[in-house]
Design an enzyme around this catalytic site. Structure first.
Site, PDB file in Angstrom:
ATOM      1  N   HIS A 241      85.528 -45.298  28.921  1.00  0.00           N
ATOM      2  CA  HIS A 241      86.955 -45.229  28.636  1.00  0.00           C
ATOM      3  C   HIS A 241      87.369 -46.128  27.479  1.00  0.00           C
ATOM      4  O   HIS A 241      88.528 -46.528  27.385  1.00  0.00           O
ATOM      5  CB  HIS A 241      87.761 -45.591  29.899  1.00  0.00           C
ATOM      6  CG  HIS A 241      87.501 -44.699  31.057  1.00  0.00           C
ATOM      7  ND1 HIS A 241      87.819 -45.035  32.349  1.00  0.00           N
ATOM      8  CD2 HIS A 241      86.952 -43.452  31.132  1.00  0.00           C
ATOM      9  CE1 HIS A 241      87.476 -44.053  33.183  1.00  0.00           C
ATOM     10  NE2 HIS A 241      86.944 -43.088  32.458  1.00  0.00           N
ATOM     11  N   GLU A 271      82.573 -34.055  27.910  1.00  0.00           N
ATOM     12  CA  GLU A 271      81.978 -35.300  27.427  1.00  0.00           C
ATOM     13  C   GLU A 271      80.526 -35.038  27.052  1.00  0.00           C
ATOM     14  O   GLU A 271      79.783 -34.425  27.817  1.00  0.00           O
ATOM     15  CB  GLU A 271      82.081 -36.391  28.499  1.00  0.00           C
ATOM     16  CG  GLU A 271      83.525 -36.646  28.906  1.00  0.00           C
ATOM     17  CD  GLU A 271      83.675 -37.582  30.085  1.00  0.00           C
ATOM     18  OE1 GLU A 271      82.667 -38.212  30.473  1.00  0.00           O
ATOM     19  OE2 GLU A 271      84.792 -37.701  30.619  1.00  0.00           O
ATOM     20  N   GLU A 367      78.511 -35.935  35.869  1.00  0.00           N
ATOM     21  CA  GLU A 367      78.582 -36.742  34.642  1.00  0.00           C
ATOM     22  C   GLU A 367      77.765 -38.032  34.750  1.00  0.00           C
ATOM     23  O   GLU A 367      78.316 -39.127  34.826  1.00  0.00           O
ATOM     24  CB  GLU A 367      80.035 -37.064  34.294  1.00  0.00           C
ATOM     25  CG  GLU A 367      80.886 -37.595  35.436  1.00  0.00           C
ATOM     26  CD  GLU A 367      82.299 -37.937  34.992  1.00  0.00           C
ATOM     27  OE1 GLU A 367      82.448 -38.648  33.972  1.00  0.00           O
ATOM     28  OE2 GLU A 367      83.244 -37.494  35.644  1.00  0.00           O
TER      29      GLU A 367
END
Length: 411
Positions: A241, A271, A367
């Site tokens: 982040h 992503e 992820e």
């Protein structure tokens, strides 16, 4: 109280009022969809003996009413009773909350302290034995004020509401699929913008602009807000982040592409790990290991699988690669009404301490991420991210953008 004359004298200023300014806007979902959601909440209220709910979070209010507020330090709410649904909004927003919500709206003024509470009482009264609140969101100060003002027992409804939101309706899944498609468009724009010497900011802007343009085409009645990109390079890839910087890309850089289209409060994501130029042998080995775990994770997401058991198998695979110590965070999470500053369906995350069993209608990411600290071979953050919709017999991967060295070595 309905506002008849906006030019009220000081002595006539109300504590709260209604303002139906213009016509109701097209909401993200049908009236039937919102009624179904409210029915689920009301069934839970009846089971717990709750006479009214005062919801305060952005995600819960948006889920049950369609209205996504902008707080700026002011409290907002959604009051749900067995027969009514009423958003409580600040005067600064005027008629927009009424136009953008399913149900009624009451506006409170800031001409006297705690008019927010007075507006709530105007809807539910002050004689309820039990009132539902979101204990994971409401501040201690507001909790005390509600308890004192209402004189009611406050009952936590947050976990019950979260469990309801974890199972997506067909309409929600359709919107999420559109979000995944638009994320792929943002990813393509980011990929095309990458070159030596360009700044992270410029690459991020290309992806955001492409997604906002597509959202405006696909959802012309929606509010265009909150879509963003985190594009990171080099050392800045170490955190998932980390904000965008003005750093310029250099040949040999590890890159992290993160595209987040926001549609009516619904979050989707793409992503990817990339390299500008051929990665060195250590970087390529680590990247391929993370891709292998990602592929195995995609295979494991299916109805009947337990979150913690998926995590255990992926941890074992990382351990085989002697990389488990570099794993950064959980392997995935739920999707729905959430963003980087509101919402989280914490009961549906791929972590060691979550024993939720996957069911049809759940939407979850895969992820895996590895962080190799500076000074070690292959330093940087490696992450791939796909979104899967759990069905009756398996899971549908709704992310189309390619991952791994075959797709994401640039130049």
């Amino acid at each position: 109280m309905t506002l008849q004359n906006p030019s009220l004298k000081t002595s006539e200023r109300p504590d709260f009022f209604t303002l139906h300014n213009g016509e109701k806007a097209s909401l993200p979902f049908s009236d039937v969809e919102y009624e179904n959601r409210l029915r689920g909440l009301r069934n839970a209220m009846a089971h717990k003996g709750i006479e009214a709910c005062v919801l305060t979070s952005m995600h819960a209010i948006a889920y049950y009413s369609g209205f996504l507020y902008c707080s700026f330090g002011r409290p907002y709410g959604l009051v749900v009773t067995p027969t009514t649904s009423t958003t409580i909004s600040a005067n600064i927003d005027a008629g927009q909350p009424w136009r953008r919500c399913y149900g009624d709206n009451v506006i409170y003024t800031d001409w006297q302290r705690d008019n927010y509470l007075r507006a709530i009482i105007s809807v539910i009264g002050a004689s309820n034995e039990k009132v539902g609140v979101e204990a994971d969101h409401i501040t201690l100060d507001m909790y005390r004020k509600l308890q004192s003002t209402l004189g009611s027992e406050l009952v936590d409804i947050a976990a019950t509401s979260m469990a309801q939101r974890m199972i997506k309706s067909p309409a929600e899944i359709a919107l999420i699929k559109e979000g995944a498609r638009i994320a792929d468009i943002g990813g393509a724009a980011i990929h095309a913008a990458i070159r030596e010497g360009i700044g992270e900011l410029e690459v991020a802007q290309a992806g955001r602009d492409a997604m906002e343009k597509e959202i405006s085409k696909a959802f012309p009645d929606s509010e265009i807000r909150d879509t963003w990109v985190w594009f990171q390079s080099g050392l800045n890839t170490d955190g998932a982040h980390n904000p965008v910087t003005t750093r310029q890309l250099q040949r040999g850089d590890i890159l992290s592409l993160n595209a987040f289209p926001m549609i009516n409060g619904y979050y989707t994501a793409l992503e990817r790990t990339l390299f500008l130029g051929e990665p060195d042998a250590s970087s390529l080995e680590i990247w391929e290991a993370n891709v292998a775990v990602h592929r195995r994770g995609l295979e494991l997401i299916r109805p009947g699988a337990m979150c913690s058991e998926i995590v255990a198998e992926l941890n074992a695979l990382f351990a085989e690669f002697d990389l488990l110590q570099y794993r950064s965070f959980g392997y995935g999470h739920s999707f729905g009404v959430l963003s980087h500053y509101y919402g989280r369906e914490a009961g549906l995350e791929l972590r060691e301490d979550i024993d939720t069993v996957l069911e049809p209608g759940m939407v979850i990411s895969m992820e895996p991420m590895l962080l190799i600290p500076e000074g070690l071979p292959g330093a940087g953050g490696y992450r791939e991210h796909d979104i899967l919709v759990v069905g009756e017999d398996g899971a549908e991967n709704i992310t189309g953008f390619g991952f791994g060295p075959d797709h994401n070595i640039i130049g």
